[in-house]
Design a protein around this motif. Structure first.
Motif, PDB file in Angstrom:
ATOM      1  N   VAL A 220      39.925  20.490 -22.609  1.00 27.12           N
ATOM      2  CA  VAL A 220      39.779  19.484 -23.662  1.00 27.12           C
ATOM      3  C   VAL A 220      41.145  18.988 -24.123  1.00 27.12           C
ATOM      4  CG1 VAL A 220      37.611  20.492 -24.437  1.00 27.12           C
ATOM      5  CG2 VAL A 220      39.738  21.199 -25.542  1.00 27.12           C
ATOM      6  N   HIS A 393      33.784  15.788 -22.700  1.00 27.60           N
ATOM      7  CA  HIS A 393      33.863  15.414 -24.111  1.00 27.60           C
ATOM      8  C   HIS A 393      32.498  15.562 -24.778  1.00 27.60           C
ATOM      9  CE1 HIS A 393      37.437  12.815 -22.684  1.00 27.60           C
ATOM     10  NE2 HIS A 393      37.868  13.968 -23.166  1.00 27.60           N
ATOM     11  N   ASP A 394      31.589  16.220 -24.076  1.00 22.23           N
ATOM     12  CA  ASP A 394      30.256  16.463 -24.615  1.00 22.23           C
ATOM     13  C   ASP A 394      30.293  17.780 -25.387  1.00 22.23           C
ATOM     14  OD1 ASP A 394      27.569  17.289 -24.983  1.00 22.23           O
ATOM     15  OD2 ASP A 394      26.917  16.039 -23.320  1.00 22.23           O
ATOM     16  N   ARG A 395      30.255  17.683 -26.704  1.00 25.16           N
ATOM     17  CA  ARG A 395      30.422  18.859 -27.568  1.00 25.16           C
ATOM     18  C   ARG A 395      29.363  19.909 -27.280  1.00 25.16           C
ATOM     19  NH1 ARG A 395      32.515  19.843 -32.894  1.00 25.16           N
ATOM     20  NH2 ARG A 395      32.094  22.033 -33.306  1.00 25.16           N
ATOM     21  N   TYR A 420      33.451  26.018 -27.312  1.00 22.61           N
ATOM     22  CA  TYR A 420      34.196  25.036 -28.108  1.00 22.61           C
ATOM     23  C   TYR A 420      34.131  25.353 -29.603  1.00 22.61           C
ATOM     24  CZ  TYR A 420      36.183  20.575 -29.484  1.00 22.61           C
ATOM     25  OH  TYR A 420      37.003  19.605 -30.021  1.00 22.61           O
ATOM     26  N   ILE A 653      36.353  13.904 -27.752  1.00 15.41           N
ATOM     27  CA  ILE A 653      35.481  14.517 -28.752  1.00 15.41           C
ATOM     28  C   ILE A 653      35.782  13.997 -30.154  1.00 15.41           C
ATOM     29  CG2 ILE A 653      34.905  16.704 -29.888  1.00 15.41           C
ATOM     30  CD1 ILE A 653      35.255  18.072 -27.193  1.00 15.41           C
ATOM     31  N   GLU A 657      33.212  11.979 -32.652  1.00 16.46           N
ATOM     32  CA  GLU A 657      32.944  12.393 -34.029  1.00 16.46           C
ATOM     33  C   GLU A 657      33.181  11.228 -34.990  1.00 16.46           C
ATOM     34  OE1 GLU A 657      32.286  15.546 -35.530  1.00 16.46           O
ATOM     35  OE2 GLU A 657      31.799  16.417 -33.585  1.00 16.46           O
ATOM     36  N   ASP A 676      24.762  11.998 -25.344  1.00 18.24           N
ATOM     37  CA  ASP A 676      25.590  12.942 -26.083  1.00 18.24           C
ATOM     38  C   ASP A 676      24.781  13.516 -27.248  1.00 18.24           C
ATOM     39  OD1 ASP A 676      27.581  13.831 -28.222  1.00 18.24           O
ATOM     40  OD2 ASP A 676      28.911  13.456 -26.522  1.00 18.24           O
TER      41      ASP A 676
END
Length: 718
Positions: A220, A393-395, A420, A653, A657, A676
Motif C-alpha cells: 500500500v 486499494h480495496d480496503r 490493513y 485508499i 475514503e 469497493d
C-alpha cells in the motif's frame, strides 16, 4: 563479453589446454560471460576450477589458480586481488601475498563450513581429486542448463522493464556464491539496499524488501510513489532474486486465439502438458511395429509421474477457478479471442492461480472483477500456499487477504504484521510514540540550554556547563513526525430538487430486437438518494446507468426526469478521455472558459489537485491524480445528481475514503456502480441488484447481498 576479451580468453585456454573439448570450452566461456560479479581469482577458481582440474589432471592447484588470475585480469583489467575474508591468501600477478596474521586451521574450516558447506580442515588448501579424471557429462549438462537459464534471464532483463525506470541493488558475496553454485534452495526472498528511479525522480532509496515464503503481503501507499514500478522491476529481473524461485506477474491480458479458455489455463502446467504429449506419442508408437520394452517401461513411468501430480484432477481445478472468476460452463469452452480485454485479464489471473508460482505478483486484481468474483478471490487467496505480493486499494480486500502489510512512503518501505486494520492501528500508535519522544527531547533540550545560558560565564560551574554542552551534542537528532497530507474532496454546493429526480416505469431495453437486456424495471431516485448498483459483469449495470443519464432510450416503458435535473456522469473511461497534452488548469479553461485562473485553481484544489500539480501535464500524473482531475471537471459543471460508474478504479485508499466523505456531504442525489465494499458501506443507503435481466432493490443492504453471493458460491462449489 566483448570480442577482444573473448579472444584473449580463448587464446589462454587453447594455449594451456590444446586438447580441450569444444563443449567444455563453451561452458567455461559462458560462465565467465555471466560472471560480471567476480571480485577476485578465488571466485573464478570456485566457478571453473573443478572443470579445469578434470581437463588437465597433470596440472596442480597452484597452476590452475594462476590461470584463473590471468582470466580475471582479462575480464577486469583494473581489479587487483586483495586479502579475502582474512582467511585465504590471494594472488596478484601470480605471486602469493602473505597474510598479516596467522590463521588457525580450525577457524578456517569452520568458516568454510558456514559459507561453503565444506567441513574437513584437510581440504582447506587442497581439494582431493577423484580417481576418474574424465569430465562428468551429466554434471556438465546440468551446468550448461543453468548457464542457458542465466543467459536467458540476462537477455530478458530489460524486455519487460517499465520505460525510463532503473534499479540498482547491492548483492552480498554469500548470495552471489550460492547462486553461482546453485546451492540456494530457500524460498524466502530478501532484496537488500536497492534504489529505484523513474527518469529523474527517485522512487526508492536504500530500501530493503523481505518476503517470507507462505505469507501474503498487501502493498500500500499513495498513488504515484512507485508500487507498480517495484513489481515490474522484480518480474523483469532488474531486481535480482534467487533464480530457482518462479515468479508470475499478472499484468498483461491473455493473447486471444482459438484456444478454449479452460485449455489456456491447463497449458500453464508445463510438466503435465509435456507428460501428456509424450504419453500420446508413445501410445501411437506402441500400436505400431516399432514397439519395444523400453517404450513400455517409459510409458509406465509417465503414468506414475502423472498420478503423482494429480494430473487427472487438473481440469476440475481449472474449471473451479474459472467458475469462481465468473466464467460460465459454456464460456470456459469458448476461444480466448472471443473475450473482451477485461475477461482476458480474468483469464490471465486464472492462469496465475492455477500455476501456483513461488511468488505471485498482483496489481489491483479487484479492478477487473465484479463483487461476486472479488468475494470468491478473497476466500481463495486466504489459502494461497506460496508467497503473494498484491497491490490493492480495496480496503476490505486488504483486511481479508494479507498476513502482512508493506507500506511505501518517503522513498522507503516499512513492514507491519497483520491486515490493513492492524496496520492503521500500529502506524497511528507509532506516530504518537514518535511525536511524544520528539516533544520530550525538545523539552530536555530547552531545559539544558537554559542551564547552559544561565551559567555559561560562571567559572565555578564551567565543567558542568561543558558536560551539558557535550550531552546536547550526543543527543540523537529527532525530527517531528511528518504526517501525509490528508486528501480532501469537495463537490460544489447545489440546490436540491423535488423528488423524484429520476423515475423508471415498466422500463425495458434491448440493443437489438428480440434480445432484451433489462425487463420491466420500476425504480426511482431523489436528491437525497444514495444508491449502489451491484451485479455480475455483463448483467446490465452500465447499460442501466446510460438509460438513467438519457444516453440510451428505453425500448418500452417510461423514464421520467425532473426538469431541474443536471446529471454529472463519471464513466469507467472518463480518465482515459482527458486531453493528456494539457495541464489541469488549461483543461478547465478549455471546457469552462471565461473564469479567472484563481477560480480554476480553487476548483482543482477542492479535489486535491493543488500547487505544482495543477500546472503539470496530465500525461505525467498518476492514475489517481488523473481521476481527481476528472472529478474536478465533473464538479465544475455543478450537477445536482451524480451517476458514477466504477469511480475508484485508479484511486488510492486515502482518496477513496475522501470520496466517500465527499459523497456523504453532497447535497444532490447519487447512483453508484462500484465493487469497493468500503465505499459502498460509507455512502449507500439503498442497494439495487442487477441480475437475470431485472433490477430490484433489496432489504438489508450490502450485508444481505454478501450472504446471497456466498450462498451462490457454495452451490457452485458443491
Amino acid at each position: 563479453m566483448s570480442e577482444a576479451k573473448s579472444s584473449a580468453i580463448s587464446e589462454i585456454l587453447r594455449s594451456e589446454f590444446s586438447q580441450i573439448d569444444d563443449s567444455i570450452y563453451q561452458y567455461i566461456e559462458g560462465v565467465l560471460d555471466v560472471g560480471d560479479d567476480f571480485q577476485n581469482s578465488n571466485e573464478v577458481y570456485e566457478a571453473i576450477g573443478e572443470v579445469l582440474h578434470e581437463v588437465a589432471a597433470n596440472k596442480g592447484e597452484d597452476e590452475i589458480r594462476k590461470l584463473c588470475q590471468q582470466l580475471l585480469t582479462v575480464l577486469k583489467p583494473d581489479l587487483v586481488d586483495g586479502q579475502q575474508n582474512g582467511v585465504y591468501s590471494s594472488y596478484n600477478g601470480g605471486e602469493r601475498k602473505l597474510l598479516n596474521n596467522p590463521v588457525m586451521m580450525s577457524d578456517a574450516a569452520s568458516f568454510m563450513k558456514e559459507n561453503d558447506g565444506e567441513a574437513p580442515a584437510a581440504s582447506i588448501w587442497n581439494k582431493p581429486k577423484g580417481e576418474d579424471m574424465k569430465v562428468d557429462t551429466r554434471k556438465l549438462e546440468k551446468a550448461e542448463a543453468k548457464l542457458q537459464q542465466k543467459q536467458q534471464i540476462k537477455k530478458e532483463k530489460n524486455s519487460n522493464a517499465p520505460s525510463n525506470a532503473t534499479a540498482s541493488q547491492v548483492l552480498t558475496k554469500k548470495e552471489t556464491r550460492m547462486e553461482a553454485k546453485g546451492t540456494n534452495n530457500c524460498k524466502d526472498i530478501r532484496i537488500e539496499n536497492f534504489d529505484i528511479a523513474y527518469g529523474d525522480k527517485l522512487l526508492l532509496q536504500g530500501s530493503d524488501l523481505s518476503l517470507a515464503h507462505g505469507r501474503r503481503y498487501g502493498f500500500v501507499g499513495r498513488n504515484g510513489l512507485g508500487k507498480t514500478t517495484l513489481l515490474r522491476m522484480i518480474s523483469s529481473g532488474q531486481l535480482r532474486i534467487p533464480s530457482h524461485i518462479s515468479i508470475l506477474h499478472v499484468e498483461q491480458e491473455v493473447v486471444g486465439d482459438e484456444t478454449p479458455a479452460i485449455q489456456s489455463v491447463l497449458e500453464c502446467d508445463f510438466k503435465r502438458e509435456a507428460l501428456l504429449k509424450e504419453e500420446k506419442e508413445l501410445g501411437e508408437k506402441m500400436n505400431g511395429p516399432s514397439a519395444d520394452p523400453e517404450m513400455s517401461a517409459r510409458l509406465s513411468q509417465i503414468y506414475i509421474e502423472l498420478q503423482a501430480i494429480d494430473a487427472d484432477k487438473a481440469p476440475a481445478r481449472a474449471a473451479q477457478i474459472l467458475a469462481g472468476l465468473g466464467f460460465s460452463p459454456e464460456g470456459q469452452l469458448k476461444a480466448t479471442k472471443t473475450f473482451s480485454g477485461g475477461w482476458r485479464m480474468r483469464l490471465a489471473l486464472a492462469r496465475a492461480l492455477f500455476s501456483k508460482p513461488d511468488l505471485l505478483l498482483l496489481d489491483e486484481p479487484t479492478n477487473m472483477l465484479d463483487m461476486k468474483a472479488i468475494i470468491w478471490l478473497e476466500d481463495y487467496l486466504q489459502n494461497w500456499p506460496s508467497t503473494l505480493l498484491v497491490v490493492s486499494h480495496d480496503r476490505n480486500f486488504l483486511d481479508s487477504v494479507p498476513t502482512d502489510i508493506i507500506f511505501l512512503h518517503s522513498q522507503c518501505l516499512e513492514s507491519y504484521r497483520g491486515n490493513y486494520e492492524n496496520f492503521v492501528r500500529s502506524r497511528t500508535e507509532k506516530f504518537k510514540n514518535q511525536q511524544r519522544e520528539y516533544e520530550a527531547q525538545q523539552q530536555l533540550r530547552e531545559h539544558v540550554q537554559e542551564f547552559i545560558d544561565k551559567f555559561r560565564y560562571n567559572a565555578k560551574r564551567a565543567s558542568l556547563v561543558q558536560s551539558k554542552i557535550k550531552m546536547l551534542e550526543k543527543l540523537p537528532e529527532l525530527k517531528p513526525v511528518e504526517k501525509e497530507v490528508e486528501v480532501i474532496l469537495r463537490f460544489p454546493e447545489v440546490e436540491p430538487i423535488a423528488p423524484p429526480a429520476i423515475q423508471l416505469d415498466e422500463m425495458s431495453f434491448g440493443y437489438t430486437e428480440g434480445k432484451t437486456i433489462l425487463t420491466r424495471v420500476n425504480l426511482s431516485a431523489g436528491s437525497d438518494s444514495r444508491i449502489c448498483i451491484v451485479g455480475e459483469n455483463g448483467a446490465g449495470k452500465t447499460t442501466l446507468l446510460k438509460i438513467l443519464t438519457g444516453e440510451y432510450n428505453p425500448t418500452s416503458g417510461m423514464r421520467h426526469n425532473s426538469r431541474h435535473l443536471r446529471i454529472g456522469y463519471f464513466s469507467q473511461h472518463h480518465v482515459d478521455q482527458l486531453d493528456l497534452s494539457l495541464c489541469p488548469v488549461e483543461l478547465l479553461q478549455t471546457k469552462f472558459p471565461g473564469k479567472p485562473i484563481e477560480e480554476y485553481r480553487r476548483l482543482l484544489g477542492s479535489f486535491g489537485v493543488s500547487g505544482d500539480l495543477a500546472l503539470q501535464n496530465i500525461a505525467s500524473l498518476s492514475g489517481g491524480q488523473k481521476s481527481r482531475v476528472a472529478f474536478a471537471v465533473l464538479g465544475t459543471a455543478r450537477p445536482n445528481f451524480l451517476i458514477l460508474d466504477e469511480p475508484t478504479n485508479h484511486l488510492d485508499i486515502e482518496t477513496i475514503e475522501a470520496l466517500g466523505k465527499a459523497l456523504g456531504k453532497y447535497q444532490g442525489g447519487v447512483v453508484l456502480v462500484s465493487h469497493d465494499e468500503r465505499l459502498i458501506r460509507m455512502v449507500c443507503k439503498e442497494l439495487w441488484v442487477c441480475a437475470g435481466g431485472s433490477v430490484r432493490s433489496i432489504e438489508g443492504g450490502f450485508d444481505e447481498y454478501r450472504k446471497m453471493v456466498q450462498r451462490e458460491l457454495q452451490e457452485v462449489n458443491k
